[in-house]
Enzyme design. Structure first.
Site, mmCIF file in Angstrom:
data_model
loop_
_atom_site.group_PDB
_atom_site.id
_atom_site.type_symbol
_atom_site.label_atom_id
_atom_site.label_comp_id
_atom_site.label_asym_id
_atom_site.label_seq_id
_atom_site.Cartn_x
_atom_site.Cartn_y
_atom_site.Cartn_z
ATOM 1 C CG ASN A 1 49.840 23.348 95.202
ATOM 2 O OD1 ASN A 1 50.072 23.334 96.194
ATOM 3 N ND2 ASN A 1 48.581 23.184 94.047
ATOM 4 C CG MET B 1 47.110 22.769 83.657
ATOM 5 S SD MET B 1 47.365 21.529 84.966
ATOM 6 C CE MET B 1 46.655 19.743 84.455
ATOM 7 N NE ARG B 2 49.089 26.099 77.791
ATOM 8 C CZ ARG B 2 48.179 25.734 76.603
ATOM 9 N NH1 ARG B 2 49.155 25.537 75.467
ATOM 10 N NH2 ARG B 2 47.781 26.445 76.454
ATOM 11 C CG ASN C 1 54.502 19.404 88.378
ATOM 12 O OD1 ASN C 1 53.873 20.517 88.836
ATOM 13 N ND2 ASN C 1 54.393 18.022 87.876
ATOM 14 C CG HIS D 1 50.927 14.859 88.799
ATOM 15 N ND1 HIS D 1 50.532 15.179 87.782
ATOM 16 C CD2 HIS D 1 50.576 13.187 89.717
ATOM 17 C CE1 HIS D 1 49.518 13.813 87.547
ATOM 18 N NE2 HIS D 1 49.410 13.222 87.880
ATOM 19 C CG ASP E 1 61.670 13.587 83.422
ATOM 20 O OD1 ASP E 1 60.955 13.204 83.346
ATOM 21 O OD2 ASP E 1 61.886 12.347 83.627
ATOM 22 N N GLY F 1 59.587 13.860 80.346
ATOM 23 C CA GLY F 1 58.176 13.152 79.890
ATOM 24 C C GLY F 1 57.319 13.736 80.516
ATOM 25 C CG ASP G 1 52.298 14.315 85.498
ATOM 26 O OD1 ASP G 1 53.516 15.501 85.657
ATOM 27 O OD2 ASP G 1 51.728 14.027 84.612
ATOM 28 C CD GLU H 1 48.122 18.966 94.924
ATOM 29 O OE1 GLU H 1 48.689 18.700 94.121
ATOM 30 O OE2 GLU H 1 47.359 21.017 94.765
#
Ligand code: GAR
Length: 194
Positions: free
Chosen positions: A17, A95-96, A112, A114, A146, A148, A150, A179
Site C-alpha cells: 500500500n 497491525m497494532r 487506515n 482495512h 478512533d 476502537g 476498525d 486497496e
C-alpha cells in the site's frame, strides 16, 4: 496552489500500500509528500521500500505487548511524526491498536485501510474471516482511526467478489488490487484540501 500534503506512514509488513501511494505521488495523481515511514518490525519490507525511494525510514521497537505499543514507543512515534511535520498519518498494514498519545496528537488525522467491508470482519486476516463465513463478496475500507478496533468513520469502500475456489491468497490478492487503487484516491481528496 497549496503545498503538497505531508504524510507519515506506519506499516508492519511488506508495504504494497505504501508502494501504491508512493507511485501515485511519483505519477502526479496524488499531490503529497511521504515525509517518514515508521515500522514496529525491524526487517519489514515497508522500511526497505522507503529507503529505496529516498524516504526517511524509522524502526520503533514496540515493547512487550502484542496488540498495542508500549506508551514510550507510541510517544516516540508521535515525536518522529511531529519532527517530520506530518499532517496526515496513514496506516498501511499497521497491525497494532492506536492509543491515546497518537490519537490526541493527530485528532481526525489518522486513517487506515482495512481488508474487509467494515463493519464486517474487523481485526486480523479479515479476508480469511470472509472466506470462513461463506461471504459472497469482500473488499476494503478506508476509515478514520478512533480508539476502537476498525470502528472509525468510513471514508470509502471497494467491493470484490468471492469466487468459487478462492483461497486465502487469491482473495487477499484481489482485495489488494482494490486497496492500491482506493487508498491513493482517498488521500488525493485530502491533498485537494476538500
Ligand atoms: C493490507 O491488506 C491491509 O489492508 C491490511 O494488511 C495488509 C498490508 O499489506 N491491514 C490490516 O489488516 C489492518 N488491520 P501491505 O503491507 O502490502 O500494504
Amino acid at each position: 496552489m497549496s503545498a503538497p500534503l505531508r504524510l507519515g506512514i506506519l506499516g508492519s509488513g511488506k508495504g504494497s500500500n505504501f508502494r501504491a501511494i508512493a507511485d501515485a505521488i511519483a505519477a502526479g495523481t496524488l499531490y503529497a509528500e511521504a515525509r517518514v515511514v515508521i515500522s514496529d518490525v525491524a526487517d519489514a519490507g515497508i522500511l526497505d521500500l522507503a529507503r529505496e525511494r529516498g524516504v526517511r525510514a524509522e524502526f520503533v521497537a514496540p515493547g512487550k505487548f502484542k496488540t498495542k505499543l508500549e506508551p514510550e514507543s507510541e510517544h516516540r512515534i508521535v515525536e518522529l511524526l511531529r519532527s517530520a511535520d506530518v499532517e496526515i498519518v496513514v496506516l498501511a498494514g499497521w497491525m497494532r491498536m492506536i492509543k491515546t498519545p497518537l490519537l490526541e496528537a493527530f485528532p481526525r488525522r489518522i486513517i487506515n485501510i482495512h481488508p474487509s467491508l467494515l463493519p464486517k470482519f474487523p481485526g486480523l486476516a479479515a479476508w480469511e474471516q470472509a472466506l470462513a463465513a461463506g461471504a459472497s463478496e469482500a473488499g476494503c475500507t478506508v476509515h478514520y482511526v478512533d480508539a476502537g478496533m476498525d470502528t472509525g468513520e468510513i471514508l470509502a469502500q471497494a467491493r470484490v467478489p468471492v469466487l468459487p475456489g478462492d483461497t486465502s491468497a487469491t482473495l487477499h490478492a484481489r482485495i489488494q488490487v482494490e486497496e492500491h487503487r482506493l487508498y491513493p484516491e482517498v488521500l488525493a481528496r485530502f491533498a485537494r484540501r476538500e
